[in-house]
Design a protein around this motif. Structure first.
Motif, mmCIF file in Angstrom:
data_model
loop_
_atom_site.group_PDB
_atom_site.id
_atom_site.type_symbol
_atom_site.label_atom_id
_atom_site.label_comp_id
_atom_site.label_asym_id
_atom_site.label_seq_id
_atom_site.Cartn_x
_atom_site.Cartn_y
_atom_site.Cartn_z
ATOM 1 N N ARG A 1 0.829 -1.211 0.000
ATOM 2 C CA ARG A 1 0.000 0.000 0.000
ATOM 3 C C ARG A 1 0.861 1.257 0.000
ATOM 4 O O ARG A 1 0.521 2.248 -0.649
ATOM 5 C CB ARG A 1 -0.956 -0.015 1.192
ATOM 6 N N TYR A 2 1.981 1.210 0.725
ATOM 7 C CA TYR A 2 2.872 2.369 0.687
ATOM 8 C C TYR A 2 3.422 2.581 -0.721
ATOM 9 O O TYR A 2 3.531 3.710 -1.204
ATOM 10 C CB TYR A 2 4.031 2.203 1.686
ATOM 11 N N GLN A 3 3.779 1.479 -1.392
ATOM 12 C CA GLN A 3 4.280 1.626 -2.759
ATOM 13 C C GLN A 3 3.222 2.272 -3.647
ATOM 14 O O GLN A 3 3.514 3.151 -4.459
ATOM 15 C CB GLN A 3 4.671 0.259 -3.325
ATOM 16 N N ALA A 4 1.957 1.835 -3.465
ATOM 17 C CA ALA A 4 0.889 2.403 -4.292
ATOM 18 C C ALA A 4 0.723 3.894 -4.032
ATOM 19 O O ALA A 4 0.577 4.686 -4.970
ATOM 20 C CB ALA A 4 -0.425 1.675 -4.013
ATOM 21 N N THR A 5 0.780 4.304 -2.746
ATOM 22 C CA THR A 5 0.607 5.728 -2.480
ATOM 23 C C THR A 5 1.779 6.535 -3.042
ATOM 24 O O THR A 5 1.583 7.652 -3.502
ATOM 25 C CB THR A 5 0.476 6.036 -0.973
ATOM 26 N N LEU A 6 2.980 5.955 -3.007
ATOM 27 C CA LEU A 6 4.127 6.686 -3.557
ATOM 28 C C LEU A 6 3.994 6.847 -5.068
ATOM 29 O O LEU A 6 4.303 7.909 -5.623
ATOM 30 C CB LEU A 6 5.435 5.985 -3.200
ATOM 31 N N ILE A 7 3.541 5.788 -5.760
ATOM 32 C CA ILE A 7 3.312 5.908 -7.204
ATOM 33 C C ILE A 7 2.264 6.987 -7.453
ATOM 34 O O ILE A 7 2.395 7.814 -8.361
ATOM 35 C CB ILE A 7 2.838 4.557 -7.795
ATOM 36 N N CYS A 8 1.237 6.986 -6.602
ATOM 37 C CA CYS A 8 0.187 8.002 -6.703
ATOM 38 C C CYS A 8 0.789 9.404 -6.569
ATOM 39 O O CYS A 8 0.480 10.307 -7.351
ATOM 40 C CB CYS A 8 -0.865 7.757 -5.633
ATOM 41 N N GLY A 9 1.680 9.575 -5.594
ATOM 42 C CA GLY A 9 2.320 10.873 -5.412
ATOM 43 C C GLY A 9 3.146 11.271 -6.620
ATOM 44 O O GLY A 9 3.100 12.412 -7.074
#
Lengths: 322, 366
Positions: A204-212
């Protein structure tokens, strides 16, 4: 409406859709991993500001973009911390991030540049310049194909050309790689992913970073590609239109591209014609055109035109059993 | 919610710590842009509660935030997140304006109930569609209310530009309301009792309406059968359904009340202050309501206290801009964001360690 006008409108559709496409893909990664993100707007705004501000200081648009991406990803980390680590309400965190970005960019902007929240106008290497395709000037006079090639395809900035391949890359990552499968699984059924021995938190952290990262690209485009500098609250609801497009596309990348192009087209038409005459129906006011993306989204959400079903674990913090 | 902590810690200690953290970070922001945070704090406090004049402004803002805060709070009790206060208040402004302009009111006492009803009705109507879609079609209320904020704004601009604009005026605003619809200001009301109060602050009779709304919400949520149904539904939907409570009814009623409360904010801004309908009369108060409801733990007393705090911040923030040009008005938006972040989203960051501390204290005690 003549052919030249159509080309002009399509041309401005390309420009106006670009920030939507990046933000929409950003939301796609986040929501597919089960993290609702209504803070797309704020992250774009932060990136738009830092891109323009650092580009103004250094004269280099690339350094500016790096700063913008960093700012956007830092906000994404805050969102991740609130919604993953501390299991807070993801919607509230998104609201907070929007306000934080809106307030901070205006505050620092005024503090650094004393221009009422604007950054100085960027020129030369301080912004992304249009890329002219080879022979664009030569074949401009060829009927039909000439304007399509020289005006519609050629002469956009780097980030416009980057946006469309990014859509297909996003599709490939999400639907054709192991990482993508896991990411989608974590948004549908995190328990299964956890049982499989993978880290829900990590994914989930990876997904939020990609989102950022993707929001950052959209924001950088706004202030250094589409415009030549930052103005206060310049995202003007684009993050929410992107969110609307994401729902409109039912969380699928290629449809998201089409939705963003559609909403970009609506905006382009609204800018080109203040009021549209439709014979027999009277005038369509400008405000209706501006509200149309939102109205369409509500109609889609209401399930009258197909049903929009979000990822199943969306918005739910994951609590590991002990 | 949890038995690890005494009630006072949950109700008072945690929100206070959250708020402290938010202010601490705000202070760091002020420090970062090169000003003294303590100096800024003194200016804010002096500028907002230092004189009768500043109280007049602070309580005017407080009135707005009480309405929007209660609106979010009522919806929270039914586990609905109403982000649409902004749009509902915009429409409330339309309702208030139509009520004021409908006839040449002979006296404000006659106009007042109609204005209140108009504002509440339009606000509730704007919340009705998202509520219905949530209750019947399962459309996520957060997204639909956000969309309705944008639609409301487009609608208002259209109406003010094309339909309701005062003849001969260039600005997109209605004509000034008739004198009979003028709501008494604090200056006029206190003069009835022979008390002097500065003339210019926009504080008006709507403040009393806001206080009445607090009592109404308290009685509704904790003293009526409907309030019980709303709380039961918010606590556990399956349990509420099992007890024979209709989800459709609870969602609709709680959202209509919520929208009505948000709409009533317009009584203060449109009818009370501007006395005509302007393009942007809400000015973000709908969003401040989220922070107010979170901080006030959705209880009317908490909402009132939080609304006063934000009234102080808004009025003090305006003074801050005068005194310290380096700190612009947007500092308030930053503080507001940090309050929402720390009390709403990062609540567990404070709650978890405090809970552990209490557990350890209990174990340590014989």
């Amino acid at each position: 409406m003549d052919f030249a006008t159509v080309i002009q409108i399509l041309d401005s559709m390309m420009r106006l859709s670009t920030p939507l496409i990046f933000a929409c893909l950003a939301g796609l990664f986040s929501e597919r991993a089960g993290i609702f993100d209504i803070g797309l707007e704020g992250k774009m705004l932060a990136s738009a500001f830092f891109s323009a501000a650092v580009a103004a200081f250094t004269g280099s648009v690339l350094l500016g973009m790096m700063a913008g991406l960093t700012a956007s990803m830092l906000l994404a980390l805050v969102h991740g911390m609130a919604s993953i680590t501390f299991r807070g309400n993801q919607l509230i965190s998104g609201v907070a991030i929007n306000f934080f970005a809106s307030g901070m960019t205006a505050l620092i902007g005024q503090n650094w540049f004393k221009l009422g929240g604007r950054t100085p106008s960027l020129s030369g290497d301080g912004r992304f310049l249009p890329i002219e395709f080879p022979f664009a000037v030569n074949i401009e006079s060829v009927p039909i194909l000439g304007p399509i090639y020289s005006e519609l395809f050629s002469g956009h900035t780097f980030l416009v050309y980057l946006s469309i391949p990014t859509v297909f890359l996003a599709w490939w990552i999400l639907f054709r790689t192991r990482f993508g499968l896991r990411l989608r699984a974590v948004g549908e059924n995190p328990e299964a992913v956890d049982t499989g021995g993978l880290s829900v938190t990590g994914l989930r952290y990876q997904a939020t970073l990609i989102c950022g990262l993707l929001c950052g690209l959209g924001g950088a485009y706004l202030s250094t590609g589409m415009a030549a500098g930052f103005i206060r609250d310049m995202t003007a609801g684009k993050g929410f239109i992107a969110l609307a497009a994401l729902i409109f596309a039912k969380w699928r990348p290629v449809y998201a591209l089409l939705a963003c192009l559609l909403f970009g087209l609506l905006e382009a038409i609204a800018i080109r014609f203040q009021n549209i005459e439709i014979t027999g129906l009277g005038t369509v006011p400008l405000q209706l055109m501006q509200a149309l993306p939102y109205i369409l989204t509500v109609v889609i959400l209401a399930g009258f035109v197909g049903k929009a079903i979000p990822p199943r674990a969306g918005g739910e913090p994951y609590v590991k059993e002990r | 919610m949890n038995s690890q902590m005494p009630k006072w810690a949950d109700v008072a200690l945690i929100p206070l710590l959250n708020l402290l953290l938010a202010f601490l970070v705000s202070g760091l922001v002020v420090l970062w842009i090169g000003e003294n945070p303590l100096h800024a704090l003194v200016i804010i406090i002096k500028g907002s509660i230092g004189s009768a004049y500043s109280w007049g402004y602070t309580l005017y803002y407080t009135t707005n935030f009480v309405f929007t805060g209660l609106a979010v709070a009522v919806a929270f009790h039914a586990k609905m997140f109403n982000i649409g206060g902004e749009g509902q208040a915009t429409l409330g402004g339309l309702g208030a304006a139509l009520a004021c302009l409908s006839i040449d009111w002979p006296h404000w006492l006659l106009a007042f109930p109609v204005i209140v009803a108009g504002a509440a009705l339009f606000g509730a109507a704007w919340a009705a569609v998202p509520a219905y879609l949530q209750a019947r079609r399962g459309s996520h209320i957060v997204i639909t209310t956000i969309m309705f904020n944008f639609i409301a704004f487009a609608l208002l601009v259209y109406l003010l530009v094309h339909v309701m604009k005062a003849p001969g005026s260039m600005a997109p605003e209605t004509k000034t309301f008739p004198p009979g619809a003028h709501l008494p200001t604090a200056h006029e009301m206190l003069a009835w009792f022979g008390i002097g109060f500065p003339k210019s602050p926009p504080l008006n009779v709507s403040f009393l309406l806001a206080l009445a709304a607090c009592v109404f919400v308290w009685a509704l949520i904790w003293r009526t059968r409907l309030g019980y149904a709303i709380r039961a539904f918010g606590f556990s939907e399956p349990a509420a359904v099992y007890a024979g409570i209709s989800p459709f009814r609870v969602i609709m009623i709680s959202m209509l009340i919520s929208g009505g409360l948000a709409g009533m904010m317009a009584v203060n801004t449109v009818a009370g202050e501007a006395e005509r309908l302007l393009i942007d009369s809400v000015q973000g108060a709908g969003f401040v309501g989220i922070a107010v409801a979170l901080m006030g733990r959705s209880h009317p007393v908490g909402v009132l206290l939080a609304a006063i705090l934000f009234g102080i911040l808004y009025q003090g923030g305006a003074e801050l801009e005068f005194e310290l040009p380096a700190v612009s008005r947007e500092m308030i938006v930053v503080i507001q964001a940090l309050v929402i972040l720390f009390t709403g989203a990062l609540d567990n960051m404070v709650r978890m360690p405090v809970e552990k501390l209490f557990i350890r204290m209990r174990r340590g005690a014989p």
